[in-house]
Design a protein around this motif. Sequence first.
Motif, mmCIF file in Angstrom:
data_model
loop_
_atom_site.group_PDB
_atom_site.id
_atom_site.type_symbol
_atom_site.label_atom_id
_atom_site.label_comp_id
_atom_site.label_asym_id
_atom_site.label_seq_id
_atom_site.Cartn_x
_atom_site.Cartn_y
_atom_site.Cartn_z
ATOM 1 N N LEU A 46 0.811 -1.236 -0.027
ATOM 2 C CA LEU A 46 0.007 0.053 0.034
ATOM 3 C C LEU A 46 0.887 1.404 0.069
ATOM 4 O O LEU A 46 1.794 1.370 0.951
ATOM 5 C CB LEU A 46 -0.873 0.049 1.412
ATOM 6 N N LEU A 47 0.736 1.952 -1.022
ATOM 7 C CA LEU A 47 1.627 3.276 -0.997
ATOM 8 C C LEU A 47 0.889 4.550 -0.454
ATOM 9 O O LEU A 47 1.704 5.353 -0.096
ATOM 10 C CB LEU A 47 1.978 3.262 -2.676
ATOM 11 N N PHE A 48 -0.264 4.706 -0.387
ATOM 12 C CA PHE A 48 -0.842 5.646 0.234
ATOM 13 C C PHE A 48 -1.984 5.512 1.127
ATOM 14 O O PHE A 48 -2.764 4.247 1.078
ATOM 15 C CB PHE A 48 -1.721 6.593 -0.780
ATOM 16 N N GLU A 49 -2.127 5.926 2.228
ATOM 17 C CA GLU A 49 -3.376 6.052 3.164
ATOM 18 C C GLU A 49 -4.251 6.917 2.798
ATOM 19 O O GLU A 49 -4.051 8.139 2.810
ATOM 20 C CB GLU A 49 -2.890 5.945 4.530
ATOM 21 N N ARG A 50 -5.579 6.240 2.205
ATOM 22 C CA ARG A 50 -6.688 7.338 1.895
ATOM 23 C C ARG A 50 -7.771 7.364 3.055
ATOM 24 O O ARG A 50 -8.108 6.402 3.290
ATOM 25 C CB ARG A 50 -7.048 7.027 0.486
ATOM 26 N N ASP A 51 -8.335 8.600 3.106
ATOM 27 C CA ASP A 51 -9.849 8.638 3.521
ATOM 28 C C ASP A 51 -10.423 9.832 2.818
ATOM 29 O O ASP A 51 -9.989 10.462 1.735
ATOM 30 C CB ASP A 51 -9.837 8.998 5.122
ATOM 31 N N LYS A 52 -11.598 10.349 3.290
ATOM 32 C CA LYS A 52 -12.386 11.100 2.361
ATOM 33 C C LYS A 52 -11.572 12.434 2.461
ATOM 34 O O LYS A 52 -11.834 13.379 1.379
ATOM 35 C CB LYS A 52 -13.709 11.359 3.048
ATOM 36 N N ARG A 53 -10.947 12.767 3.555
ATOM 37 C CA ARG A 53 -10.371 14.323 3.685
ATOM 38 C C ARG A 53 -8.754 14.003 3.212
ATOM 39 O O ARG A 53 -8.163 15.057 2.835
ATOM 40 C CB ARG A 53 -10.369 14.632 5.103
ATOM 41 N N ASN A 54 -8.158 13.027 3.500
ATOM 42 C CA ASN A 54 -6.747 13.312 3.386
ATOM 43 C C ASN A 54 -5.855 11.965 2.633
ATOM 44 O O ASN A 54 -6.542 10.888 2.625
ATOM 45 C CB ASN A 54 -6.046 13.124 4.830
ATOM 46 N N VAL A 55 -4.938 12.233 2.012
ATOM 47 C CA VAL A 55 -4.090 11.284 1.488
ATOM 48 C C VAL A 55 -2.590 11.367 1.934
ATOM 49 O O VAL A 55 -2.085 12.490 2.065
ATOM 50 C CB VAL A 55 -3.939 11.589 -0.155
ATOM 51 N N LYS A 56 -2.066 10.430 2.324
ATOM 52 C CA LYS A 56 -0.534 10.304 3.008
ATOM 53 C C LYS A 56 0.009 9.341 2.566
ATOM 54 O O LYS A 56 -0.296 7.927 2.393
ATOM 55 C CB LYS A 56 -0.473 10.702 4.447
ATOM 56 N N LEU A 57 1.280 9.335 2.288
ATOM 57 C CA LEU A 57 2.307 8.021 2.100
ATOM 58 C C LEU A 57 2.521 7.188 3.224
ATOM 59 O O LEU A 57 2.574 7.663 4.397
ATOM 60 C CB LEU A 57 3.652 8.620 1.723
#
Length: 300
Positions: A46-57
């Motif tokens: 998994l390269l990115f952690e995503r939710d409705k508001r944020n994207v982070k490596l």
Amino acid sequence: MDFRQLTYFMGVASELHFSKASEKMFIAQPALSRQIQQLEKELGVLLFERDKRNVKLTPAGEYLSNEAQKILSQLDHIKHRTQLIHNGEEGEIRIGHPGSAIYSVIPPLLSALKLFFPNIKTNLSEMLDSSVIEALKKHEIDVAFIRELHPDKYLTSKVVFREPFALILPESHAINENNFESLAQVKNDNFILPPRNSSSVYHDLLLRICEREGFLPNVVHESNYGATILKLVEHNLGVSVMPISYKFSSAIKVKFIEIKNVPERTNLSIIWRKDDTNPVLKHFLKVSDSLDFSDGHLLK
């Protein structure tokens, strides 16, 4: 994992926003998301952690981002250098030359070449005129300076420098600039000259100058190399006649007296292969055309 996937990944990693990244890279957001998902699937991470508001490596994404930046920078560098080499703005040119050329045309030419094309490397080889043609045909050099031209259908040339001759005397010799009138004054001296078989036109030119003064030189030593001739003159083993540019050589203790009362000049030409494909050569020739190698005293 390919170059395109890395580019898309770095676009998202720099923005940490899929929508902004898709706009910057002119790709639809769903297509960008699919590219990232395919990359993650291929790597099994998994390269990115995503939710409705944020994207982070993720930690794996951070590592890939650092390494991908190095790879992409290197690729940009390779692309740039490839273009420079193709355009002849980077590369190497191998130059053959007689010893005297290093005291006349070569320094200003290489200085100008460095100014306009700092990524071009030069490889200099001092060689005799008799060796230049063969070296060019064998592709051992790309271009050369030569005093005696030999017509050849595979080569082309142009004269770039003309200079007078000088009488070379030991420091202890009675003749100096104030009392020198003509070569007839040294008709009884021993001479040091290049052998006739190494450069017949040049040798015959020197003889013609002496003959006009009513004598043939008594040649006691022969050498193809100017530095050797100068050293022999310094040790009082004879006198010589050489291109005046040798005056700017190392601090050998001899006297140089320009021979002004003769019409002969010695020419220095650039010669190269007509079918040469080295892209650096065109810039070398263009720079040589831009310089004013004035008749006679280039470095004075």
